[in-house]
Design a protein around this motif. Structure first.
Motif, short mmCIF file in Angstrom:
data_model
loop_
_atom_site.label_atom_id
_atom_site.label_comp_id
_atom_site.label_asym_id
_atom_site.label_seq_id
_atom_site.Cartn_x
_atom_site.Cartn_y
_atom_site.Cartn_z
N PHE A 180 0.82 -1.21 0.00
CA PHE A 180 0.00 0.00 0.00
C PHE A 180 0.85 1.26 0.00
N ARG A 181 1.84 1.33 0.88
CA ARG A 181 2.68 2.54 0.96
C ARG A 181 3.41 2.77 -0.36
N GLU A 182 4.00 1.71 -0.94
CA GLU A 182 4.75 1.84 -2.19
C GLU A 182 3.85 2.32 -3.32
N ASN A 183 2.66 1.74 -3.41
CA ASN A 183 1.73 2.13 -4.49
C ASN A 183 1.26 3.57 -4.33
N LEU A 184 0.98 3.98 -3.09
CA LEU A 184 0.55 5.35 -2.85
C LEU A 184 1.66 6.33 -3.15
N GLU A 185 2.88 6.01 -2.74
CA GLU A 185 4.02 6.92 -2.98
C GLU A 185 4.32 7.01 -4.47
N ARG A 186 4.13 5.91 -5.19
CA ARG A 186 4.36 5.92 -6.63
C ARG A 186 3.29 6.76 -7.34
N LEU A 187 2.06 6.69 -6.86
CA LEU A 187 0.95 7.42 -7.50
C LEU A 187 1.00 8.91 -7.18
N ILE A 188 1.22 9.24 -5.89
CA ILE A 188 1.23 10.66 -5.46
C ILE A 188 2.48 10.89 -4.62
N PRO A 189 3.64 11.00 -5.27
CA PRO A 189 4.90 11.15 -4.51
C PRO A 189 4.96 12.41 -3.66
N SER A 190 4.21 13.44 -4.06
CA SER A 190 4.25 14.71 -3.31
C SER A 190 3.67 14.59 -1.91
N LEU A 191 3.01 13.46 -1.59
CA LEU A 191 2.52 13.25 -0.23
C LEU A 191 3.66 13.16 0.78
N ILE A 192 4.90 13.05 0.30
CA ILE A 192 6.06 13.04 1.19
C ILE A 192 6.14 14.31 2.03
N THR A 193 5.53 15.40 1.51
CA THR A 193 5.58 16.69 2.24
C THR A 193 4.61 16.73 3.41
N HIS A 194 3.69 15.78 3.49
CA HIS A 194 2.69 15.78 4.57
C HIS A 194 3.36 15.28 5.86
N ARG A 195 3.42 16.13 6.84
CA ARG A 195 4.14 15.83 8.08
C ARG A 195 3.30 15.01 9.05
N GLY A 201 -9.94 6.22 6.34
CA GLY A 201 -10.49 7.58 6.40
C GLY A 201 -9.39 8.62 6.48
N HIS A 202 -8.37 8.33 7.30
CA HIS A 202 -7.22 9.23 7.44
C HIS A 202 -6.47 9.36 6.12
N VAL A 203 -6.29 8.25 5.41
CA VAL A 203 -5.60 8.25 4.12
C VAL A 203 -6.38 9.09 3.11
N ILE A 204 -7.68 8.91 3.08
CA ILE A 204 -8.53 9.62 2.13
C ILE A 204 -8.48 11.12 2.39
N GLU A 205 -8.45 11.53 3.64
CA GLU A 205 -8.31 12.95 3.98
C GLU A 205 -7.06 13.55 3.33
N HIS A 206 -5.93 12.86 3.48
CA HIS A 206 -4.67 13.38 2.92
C HIS A 206 -4.67 13.38 1.39
N ILE A 207 -5.25 12.35 0.80
CA ILE A 207 -5.32 12.29 -0.67
C ILE A 207 -6.17 13.44 -1.18
N ALA A 208 -7.33 13.69 -0.55
CA ALA A 208 -8.22 14.77 -1.00
C ALA A 208 -7.52 16.12 -0.94
N LEU A 209 -6.74 16.34 0.11
CA LEU A 209 -6.00 17.61 0.22
C LEU A 209 -4.92 17.71 -0.85
N GLU A 210 -4.19 16.62 -1.08
CA GLU A 210 -3.05 16.70 -1.99
C GLU A 210 -3.46 16.82 -3.45
N ILE A 211 -4.51 16.12 -3.87
CA ILE A 211 -4.91 16.26 -5.28
C ILE A 211 -5.43 17.67 -5.55
#
Length: 876
Positions: A43-58, A78-88
């Protein structure tokens, strides 16, 4: 996983007072509730590959990459979806930044909350973040770039333009409220009578005649020429014959542009032969039959911005172009130029991407070039005939280089045309010399000139050109708000709101107020129904005649959309009692208190929160409020009242039959309660409580004691003025009381009043409301059993998903637990129940109808009352 509901919050809300624009998504994790991220392979690898800019989320780790650390440790979807919604959203040029995810009291159901910039984009981000999470869990690909492009397109369709947006941002920086009127760029600044409107850079002060003049290029040119302003020689033509005559007169090179054109549409510049002139005429006439033909002035394209007849900024505009390197073709050079991080889609960045269109191809054709041609090193190839930023042009700030004579000339032009916001287009070699020396000329005068070139030039200093617009609309000392008193609580909101509005009106203000009955301007109802939400508040605040707003503010609107205003001067909390519990995650009084406090948190720091000292949950809020606090009580010896007195603070109490303001130990009596009609000769304690709240709020605002007293004495309760609030109808043999009471606290208030009512028999007509808890419905039945001798149970108009038998069973169970042997019967229809009660009424009977919907009952009783009056008239 599935989305249960998406809500758009537009004002102060339970999540944040400051962050008004939030998406609240109710998410059912279903089977994903048992699958934290560390149990999903890759999961982590796939998410980082899809949206690498999430690395900035502290995240809560507080370090870069903190969010990915949480993914590895294991977090819920739910927590993951929150961060994805913000980053996209961020990747689409909308840096939102705020998010919260909280599990509800229902296992597996979460509220995912995040901020948005543009509403439709925020909703789309919510939907797609769930789709992305599904894809990641399933190990599927997801078209992330398509998603981001769609977000950009939605943003561009919805967002305010750069000019409008800059004025709004400047207003927000000054704490000036704003409301978008419709879906376009029409905006209201301020509230009520102090509002100002603008659209793009046309303001409510802009003269329509001036706009007409500016849009008529021929008339503009004549007026400037008559005022000795240098303009290009030329004339208006409608056909090739006229075109030929003008060319013979002024010679080549020429410029052709439609008389009613704008943004350079239909223009052809630097035309040097007859064939090109004919093509230019045809092109211009696609926008209008009349075409201006002028001598082409050599030099650079300048725009001077004049606001309120003062020169504010100047920029040199350069059409979209590329510079050859001797290796790449024109198409490749355009792609390279568009990689400039300052360029973006639409208005998202300082510069706009360069697109290839008909204008581009025609310019290249004149140079005998195609997109595959390779320009020489250092060769400038222009790709657009005009210098508009929206087509990829650039701007260079030259504000500090303009000659004083040119400044004076531009300010004169704004007055000659009559524009408060004016863009002057100049063609000249420079602006450092007077135009009469440089040979330059005024090409056009623009109403609604764009601000983008000045706000964010590609070279030179940015200029805050929005500030002088706001200065013009709101000169120093001019008010932009109107006073707002917001009233919330469980019971008594509507009566307290009406009382306050009555006092305000009697003090000379034109008042707008919202209630559960409708929206009123002065005493005229403009909209009927439950109007206690943000849309109704905005209705009042948008009305240009309103000088003072009194806004009943219910829990439903706060939960649904937030408040309809940013700040209020005074917030009144009548009480916090059991009502509507078990709905929208509000399960107990602590949850309900959190909702009600949104109103008090919106009170200005130098404003007042008015609290009920007799209500425990209301008083628990006091230590955390940022505003000043005043309290009221039916008991002068209430511990909180005594504490306030020792501290010299302001309170309002009921003492020795009087409504009294206390400052420390000093008493200022307003009026005797039995002289205030709404209190029913002082017998209705809950009405006295409403009077205390209204009196205290208006006193704190600054109204005189005598004016408050006079207003209280002239507020006459009636079915017309206070429908469903202790409405009493007198008949020859019996009386009928109709009241809105629909929860235990409301029933208890009626019970307290009926103790003071002498009657041979007390008949109650009651019903249970479907969206209340079982214990609340049962408690209402229990209270009814205590206060009535005979009970008729009817069915509420809105059962809200419950069966009649279920609700009636709870009521009967409550009646049986009342400790009294009370007879009852069930008559489903409200009208039939009332008719039956009045038919069985004996001499001295007192009928009480308690209902969540009172209009039908009032109509029927008034009809019977009128019949009795007519019959008595016939007998006489």
């Amino acid at each position: 996983m599935k989305i249960v509901k998406i809500q758009v919050l537009r004002g102060p809300n339970i999540w944040s007072i400051r962050r008004k624009k939030l998406i609240q998504m109710r998410l059912d994790l279903e089977e994903a509730e048992h699958l934290p991220t560390n149990k999903i392979e890759g999961f982590r690898e796939n998410l980082e590959r899809l949206i690498p800019s999430l690395i900035t989320h502290r995240c809560s780790e507080g370090v870069e990459g903190g969010f990915f650390q949480r993914i590895e440790m294991g977090t819920w979807m739910g927590h993951v979806i929150e961060h994805i919604a913000l980053e996209i959203q961020t990747l689409a040029g909308m840096d939102a930044g705020f998010g919260r995810t909280r599990e509800t009291k229902t296992p597996g159901i979460y509220n995912v909350v995040f901020s948005y910039i543009e509403e439709n984009s925020g909703v789309y981000a919510a939907e797609q973040s769930v789709e992305i999470a599904h894809a990641l869990m399933d190990g599927r690909d997801y078209p992330i770039q398509e998603c981001i492009q769609t977000l950009k397109e939605k943003r561009e369709r919805e967002r305010l333009g750069p000019s409008t947006g800059s004025i709004v941002q400047e207003a927000v920086a000054r704490n000036i409220p704003w409301i978008r009127l419709g879906r376009n760029s029409l905006v209201q600044l301020g509230y009520g009578i102090n509002q100002q409107r603008f659209q793009a850079t046309i303001t409510g002060k802009t003269s329509s005649i001036a706009v007409d003049i500016a849009c008529n290029k021929e008339l503009t040119k004549k007026m400037l020429d008559d005022a000795a302003i240098p303009v290009p020689t030329g004339d208006l033509v409608i056909d090739e014959e006229g075109l030929e005559k003008v060319i013979r007169k002024i010679d080549y090179p020429i410029v052709l542009k439609p008389l009613d054109g704008n943004h350079g549409k239909g223009s052809s510049i630097n035309v040097n032969d007859w064939e090109a002139a004919k093509i230019g005429l045809q092109h211009a006439q696609t926008y209008g039959a009349k075409v201006i033909v002028e001598r082409y002035i050599t030099g650079y394209d300048f725009r001077v911005l004049v606001i309120n007849h003062k020169m504010i900024a100047a920029a040199r505009r350069v059409p979209a172009h590329i510079v050859g390197d001797g290796e790449k073709n024109i198409n490749d050079l355009i792609e390279k130029e568009n990689l400039d991080p300052r360029r973006g889609y639409g208005h998202e960045n300082v510069l706009t991407e360069i697109s290839v269109d008909k204008d581009t191809n025609e310019l290249l054709e004149k140079l005998h070039y195609t997109l595959e041609s390779i320009p020489q090193k250092g060769e400038i190839v222009y790709l657009k005939s005009t210098a508009n930023l929206s087509t990829g042009g650039t701007s260079i700030d030259v504000t500090d280089m303009i000659h004083p004579e040119n400044i004076t000339m531009c300010e004169r032009i704004s007055k000659i045309i009559g524009l408060d916001v004016c863009g002057v287009d100049i063609m000249a070699e420079n602006l450092t010399q007077p135009l009469k020396e440089s040979g330059g000329a005024i090409l056009e005068v623009n109403a609604a000139p764009g601000f983008r070139m000045h706000l964010a030039p590609s070279e030179g200093l940015p200029r805050n050109v929005a500030a002088p617009v706001v200065d013009m609309l709101y000169p120093q000392g001019k008010a932009f708000r109107i006073p707002i008193i917001a009233v919330t609580g469980t019971n008594g909101k509507t009566t307290t709101t009406r009382l306050i509005a009555h006092i305000v009106k009697n003090n000379g203000y034109r008042v707008g107020f919202t209630t559960s009955d409708g929206i009123y301007i002065q005493n005229t109802m403009l909209t009927k129904g439950d109007t206690t939400g943000p849309i109704s508040a905005e209705f009042v605040l948008k009305d240009p005649t309103v000088e003072f707003a009194v806004l009943e503010t219910a829990r439903g609107g706060i939960l649904r959309s937030g408040l309809g205003f940013s700040y209020c001067d005074i917030g009144v909390l009548t009480n916090i009692k059991e009502d509507h519990l078990g709905i929208s995650d509000i399960h107990n009084l602590k949850d309900l208190t959190k909702v009600k406090r949104v109103v008090l948190d919106s009170v200005k720091k130098d404003g007042w929160s008015v609290l009920n000292a007799d209500d425990a949950y209301s008083m628990r809020l006091m230590p955390d409020l940022d505003s000043k606090v005043a309290i009221f009580s039916l008991d002068e010896n209430n511990p909180h009242i005594k504490k306030f007195a020792k501290e010299g603070k302001i309170t309002c109490v009921y003492e020795e039959g009087f409504v009294t303001i206390k400052k420390g130990d000093w008493k200022i009596r307003i009026a005797k309660a039995n002289n205030i009609p709404i209190t029913m000769e002082g017998k209705a304690k809950f009405m006295i409580s409403n009077v205390l709240a209204a009196s205290l709020a208006t006193y704190l605002y600054g109204f005189e004691i005598e004016d408050i007293a006079n207003s209280l004495r002239t507020f006459i309760p009636s079915a017309a003025l206070t429908p469903g609030r202790l409405n009493i109808f007198k008949f020859k043999k019996f009386n009928v009381l109709i009241d809105f009471a629909h929860n235990p606290a409301g029933y208890e208030a009626i019970e307290d009043y009926l103790k003071n009512v002498e009657a041979t028999k007390k008949i109650g007509i009651i019903s249970g409301v479907g969206d209340r808890r079982d214990e609340d419905i049962k408690e209402c039945g229990k209270i009814a059993g205590r206060m009535f001798d005979y009970i008729i149970i009817r069915n509420e108009k809105h059962l809200r998903g419950r069966a009649e038998e279920e609700i009636n069973g709870l009521i009967i169970s409550g009646i049986q637990e009342s400790g009294r042997d009370v007879s009852y019967e069930i008559i489903p229809k409200e009208i039939e129940a009332l008719k039956h009660a009045m038919s069985m009424a004996e001499e001295g009977t007192f009928i009480t109808a308690l209902s969540d919907v009172v209009s039908n009952a009032i109509d029927l009783v008034q009809e019977y009352q009128n019949k009795e009056i007519l019959e008595e008239g016939k007998i006489m």
